[in-house]
Each structure stands twice: as structure tokens, then as C-alpha cells.
Design an enzyme around this catalytic site. Structure first.
Site, PDB file in Angstrom:
ATOM      1  N   LYS A  13       0.838  -1.196   0.000  1.00 21.44           N
ATOM      2  CA  LYS A  13       0.000   0.000   0.000  1.00 21.44           C
ATOM      3  C   LYS A  13       0.885   1.263   0.000  1.00 21.44           C
ATOM      4  O   LYS A  13       2.097   1.178   0.261  1.00 21.44           O
ATOM      5  CB  LYS A  13      -0.918  -0.044   1.228  1.00 21.44           C
ATOM      6  CG  LYS A  13      -1.909  -1.221   1.206  1.00 21.44           C
ATOM      7  CD  LYS A  13      -2.832  -1.186   2.426  1.00 21.44           C
ATOM      8  CE  LYS A  13      -3.831  -2.326   2.401  1.00 21.44           C
ATOM      9  NZ  LYS A  13      -4.798  -2.237   3.546  1.00 21.44           N
ATOM     10  N   TYR A  53     -12.146  -2.922  -3.691  1.00 21.95           N
ATOM     11  CA  TYR A  53     -12.705  -2.852  -2.333  1.00 21.95           C
ATOM     12  C   TYR A  53     -14.231  -2.777  -2.325  1.00 21.95           C
ATOM     13  O   TYR A  53     -14.820  -2.279  -1.355  1.00 21.95           O
ATOM     14  CB  TYR A  53     -12.103  -1.661  -1.581  1.00 21.95           C
ATOM     15  CG  TYR A  53     -10.714  -1.939  -1.009  1.00 21.95           C
ATOM     16  CD1 TYR A  53     -10.479  -3.067  -0.202  1.00 21.95           C
ATOM     17  CD2 TYR A  53      -9.648  -1.080  -1.237  1.00 21.95           C
ATOM     18  CE1 TYR A  53      -9.225  -3.319   0.338  1.00 21.95           C
ATOM     19  CE2 TYR A  53      -8.387  -1.326  -0.703  1.00 21.95           C
ATOM     20  CZ  TYR A  53      -8.178  -2.448   0.088  1.00 21.95           C
ATOM     21  OH  TYR A  53      -6.936  -2.689   0.627  1.00 21.95           O
ATOM     22  N   THR A  95      -5.551  -7.391  10.652  1.00 18.78           N
ATOM     23  CA  THR A  95      -5.791  -6.079  10.034  1.00 18.78           C
ATOM     24  C   THR A  95      -5.275  -4.909  10.864  1.00 18.78           C
ATOM     25  O   THR A  95      -4.692  -3.967  10.314  1.00 18.78           O
ATOM     26  CB  THR A  95      -7.314  -5.918   9.791  1.00 18.78           C
ATOM     27  OG1 THR A  95      -7.768  -7.034   9.038  1.00 18.78           O
ATOM     28  CG2 THR A  95      -7.622  -4.625   9.053  1.00 18.78           C
ATOM     29  N   ARG A 106       2.645  -6.639   9.441  1.00 16.44           N
ATOM     30  CA  ARG A 106       1.899  -5.551  10.096  1.00 16.44           C
ATOM     31  C   ARG A 106       2.308  -5.394  11.554  1.00 16.44           C
ATOM     32  O   ARG A 106       2.385  -4.272  12.071  1.00 16.44           O
ATOM     33  CB  ARG A 106       0.399  -5.825   9.982  1.00 16.44           C
ATOM     34  CG  ARG A 106      -0.120  -5.655   8.543  1.00 16.44           C
ATOM     35  CD  ARG A 106      -1.489  -6.275   8.353  1.00 16.44           C
ATOM     36  NE  ARG A 106      -2.128  -5.886   7.108  1.00 16.44           N
ATOM     37  CZ  ARG A 106      -3.278  -6.397   6.676  1.00 16.44           C
ATOM     38  NH1 ARG A 106      -3.902  -7.322   7.397  1.00 16.44           N
ATOM     39  NH2 ARG A 106      -3.800  -5.996   5.535  1.00 16.44           N
ATOM     40  N   ASN A 120      -1.883  -0.233   7.024  1.00 13.96           N
ATOM     41  CA  ASN A 120      -1.288  -1.494   7.483  1.00 13.96           C
ATOM     42  C   ASN A 120      -0.415  -2.176   6.424  1.00 13.96           C
ATOM     43  O   ASN A 120      -0.238  -3.391   6.446  1.00 13.96           O
ATOM     44  CB  ASN A 120      -2.390  -2.424   8.002  1.00 13.96           C
ATOM     45  CG  ASN A 120      -3.472  -2.643   6.973  1.00 13.96           C
ATOM     46  OD1 ASN A 120      -3.299  -2.286   5.807  1.00 13.96           O
ATOM     47  ND2 ASN A 120      -4.572  -3.246   7.376  1.00 13.96           N
ATOM     48  N   HIS A 123      -1.769  -5.600   1.339  1.00  9.73           N
ATOM     49  CA  HIS A 123      -3.029  -6.318   1.074  1.00  9.73           C
ATOM     50  C   HIS A 123      -2.661  -7.707   0.571  1.00  9.73           C
ATOM     51  O   HIS A 123      -1.717  -7.850  -0.206  1.00  9.73           O
ATOM     52  CB  HIS A 123      -3.838  -5.594  -0.013  1.00  9.73           C
ATOM     53  CG  HIS A 123      -4.956  -6.445  -0.550  1.00  9.73           C
ATOM     54  ND1 HIS A 123      -6.173  -6.533   0.069  1.00  9.73           N
ATOM     55  CD2 HIS A 123      -5.009  -7.288  -1.620  1.00  9.73           C
ATOM     56  CE1 HIS A 123      -6.943  -7.387  -0.604  1.00  9.73           C
ATOM     57  NE2 HIS A 123      -6.257  -7.861  -1.636  1.00  9.73           N
ATOM     58  N   GLU A 134      -8.886 -10.692  -8.145  1.00  9.95           N
ATOM     59  CA  GLU A 134      -7.974  -9.567  -7.909  1.00  9.95           C
ATOM     60  C   GLU A 134      -6.766  -9.624  -8.848  1.00  9.95           C
ATOM     61  O   GLU A 134      -6.298  -8.591  -9.322  1.00  9.95           O
ATOM     62  CB  GLU A 134      -7.543  -9.553  -6.443  1.00  9.95           C
ATOM     63  CG  GLU A 134      -8.706  -9.191  -5.507  1.00  9.95           C
ATOM     64  CD  GLU A 134      -8.354  -9.301  -4.026  1.00  9.95           C
ATOM     65  OE1 GLU A 134      -7.190  -9.651  -3.696  1.00  9.95           O
ATOM     66  OE2 GLU A 134      -9.245  -9.041  -3.203  1.00  9.95           O
TER      67      GLU A 134
HETATM   68  P1  IDP Z   1      -7.590  -7.023   5.419  1.00  5.34           P
HETATM   69  O1  IDP Z   1      -6.765  -6.030   4.635  1.00  5.34           O
HETATM   70  O2  IDP Z   1      -6.874  -7.498   6.644  1.00  5.34           O
HETATM   71  O3  IDP Z   1      -8.161  -8.134   4.570  1.00  5.34           O
HETATM   72  P2  IDP Z   1     -10.276  -5.842   5.381  1.00  5.34           P
HETATM   73  O4  IDP Z   1     -11.302  -6.119   6.419  1.00  5.34           O
HETATM   74  O5  IDP Z   1     -10.460  -6.489   4.030  1.00  5.34           O
HETATM   75  O6  IDP Z   1      -8.847  -6.194   6.001  1.00  5.34           O
HETATM   76  O7  IDP Z   1     -10.230  -4.267   5.212  1.00  5.34           O
HETATM   77  C1  IDP Z   1      -9.542  -3.657   4.127  1.00  5.34           C
HETATM   78  C2  IDP Z   1      -8.678  -2.544   4.656  1.00  5.34           C
HETATM   79  O8  IDP Z   1      -9.510  -1.505   5.208  1.00  5.34           O
HETATM   80  C3  IDP Z   1      -7.761  -2.934   5.815  1.00  5.34           C
HETATM   81  O9  IDP Z   1      -6.556  -3.547   5.387  1.00  5.34           O
HETATM   82  C4  IDP Z   1      -7.521  -1.592   6.482  1.00  5.34           C
HETATM   83  O10 IDP Z   1      -6.594  -0.811   5.746  1.00  5.34           O
HETATM   84  C5  IDP Z   1      -8.882  -0.949   6.371  1.00  5.34           C
HETATM   85  N1  IDP Z   1      -9.765  -1.246   7.509  1.00  5.34           N
HETATM   86  C6  IDP Z   1     -10.464  -2.392   7.749  1.00  5.34           C
HETATM   87  N2  IDP Z   1     -11.196  -2.311   8.873  1.00  5.34           N
HETATM   88  C7  IDP Z   1     -10.966  -1.073   9.366  1.00  5.34           C
HETATM   89  C8  IDP Z   1     -11.463  -0.383  10.537  1.00  5.34           C
HETATM   90  O11 IDP Z   1     -12.247  -0.896  11.335  1.00  5.34           O
HETATM   91  N3  IDP Z   1     -10.979   0.891  10.736  1.00  5.34           N
HETATM   92  C9  IDP Z   1     -10.114   1.492   9.872  1.00  5.34           C
HETATM   93  N4  IDP Z   1      -9.643   0.890   8.775  1.00  5.34           N
HETATM   94  C10 IDP Z   1     -10.057  -0.384   8.517  1.00  5.34           C
HETATM   95 MG    MG Z   2      -9.513  -7.953   2.952  1.00  4.23          MG
END
Ligand code: IDP
Ligand code: MG
Length: 140
Positions: A13, A53, A95, A106, A120, A123, A134
Site C-alpha cells: 500500500k 474494495y 488487520t 503488520r 497497514n 493487502h 484480484e
Molecule cells: P484485510 O486487509 O486485513 O483483509 P479488510 O477487512 O479487508 O482487512 O479491510 C480492508 C482494509 O480496510 C484494511 O486492510 C484496512 O486498511 C482498512 N480497515 C479495515 N477495517 C478497518 C477499521 O475498522 N478501521 C479502519 N480501517 C479499517
Molecule cells: Mg480484505
């Protein structure tokens, strides 16, 4: 146990690229034993990010997430190996970087910066179906 070779999409990212962590993250992927199949540096269009997304549309962090992902260059990797989809997710960690396990990308390299979206670093696709979709989106 016999398993099929899989491929997955990894994105570094904009925070990871800006913090010069591309090499460190690729080092961890290669050290784990996964193969690099393709890679590129790109500035993602909003339409690509919206498709990538789509599952998060309507969530409170959706707009900050899209803006963050548009904020600078991203590095995309196609990597391969047996069980690489779950294997990369394990390398990445959970996450929230504050509580992601030490030893993960992370957990070791990320933190909370007090902004609306968790920055973080990486992805990784979360299933064979999302990996196929994807990889088609980012590489074909
Ligand atoms: P992942 O990247 O671990 O699969 P996802 O739930 O798919 O997590 O969420 C996509 C991205 O959105 C996360 O990597 C993070 O950057 C952001 N994100 C997810 N949940 C939250 C939240 O509760 N607060 C702020 N950012 C979030
Ligand atoms: Mg995800």
C-alpha cells in the site's frame, strides 16, 4: 499433505512504498519460499480501487480507504506457492497493526497513526475466488 500450487495478489500500500519498505516486505515473501511471478509499480485509478474494495462500500472507513490507496504509488506482486493465499495472510498478520502479532509484516512494521483508516502496509487476497478476481483486476 499434497496441495495445489496457488497464486495470490499482494499489494504494498502507499504507506509501505512511502516508508521504503518494499524491499523488506519482498524479502519476507522470498525468505518464506514463495516465488515472484510478476510485479509492477503503479498509481491506482479510483475505478480500480472501487472494484477491488467493493465489499467494503458503505462502511465508515470506505472513503478514507479509497483516498489512502490513491495517495501514492502501490507495488503489486503476483506470487506463487502451495497454500500461498493463506500463507501470505499469515505473514501479513491481522488487520489492526497495533495488535497484529510481532513477527508479522503488520505487527513488526505497522502502527496506528491516528487517522481514519488503518495504514497497514499490505493487502493479500483472502480466498481462491478473490485471488483469481484480484489478479485479473490488477494484472490482466
Ligand atoms: P484485510 O486487509 O486485513 O483483509 P479488510 O477487512 O479487508 O482487512 O479491510 C480492508 C482494509 O480496510 C484494511 O486492510 C484496512 O486498511 C482498512 N480497515 C479495515 N477495517 C478497518 C477499521 O475498522 N478501521 C479502519 N480501517 C479499517
Ligand atoms: Mg480484505
Amino acid at each position: 499433505m499434497s496441495t495445489q500450487v496457488e497464486e495470490t495478489l499482494v499489494l504494498i500500500k502507499p504507506d509501505g512504498v512511502a516508508r521504503n519498505l518494499t524491499g523488506e516486505i519482498l524479502r519476507r515473501i522470498e525468505a518464506k519460499g514463495y516465488s515472484l511471478v510478476d510485479m509492477k509499480l503503479l498509481q491506482a485509478e479510483r475505478s480500480l480501487l472501487a472494484e477491488h474494495y467493493a465489499e467494503h462500500e458503505g462502511k465508515p472507513f470506505y472513503e478514507p480507504l479509497i483516498e489512502f490507496m490513491e495517495s501514492g504509488p502501490i507495488v503489486a506482486f503476483r506470487i506463487a506457492g502451495n497454500r500461498v493465499i493463506e500463507g501470505f495472510r499469515a505473514l501479513a498478520g491481522t488487520t489492526d497493526p497495533t495488535t497484529a502479532a510481532p513477527g508479522t509484516i503488520r505487527g513488526d512494521l505497522g502502527r496506528d497513526w491516528g487517522v481514519k483508516v488503518q495504514q497497514n502496509l499490505v493487502h493479500g487476497s483472502d480466498s481462491p475466488e478473490s485471488a483469481a478476481a484480484e489478479l485479473a483486476l490488477w494484472f490482466d
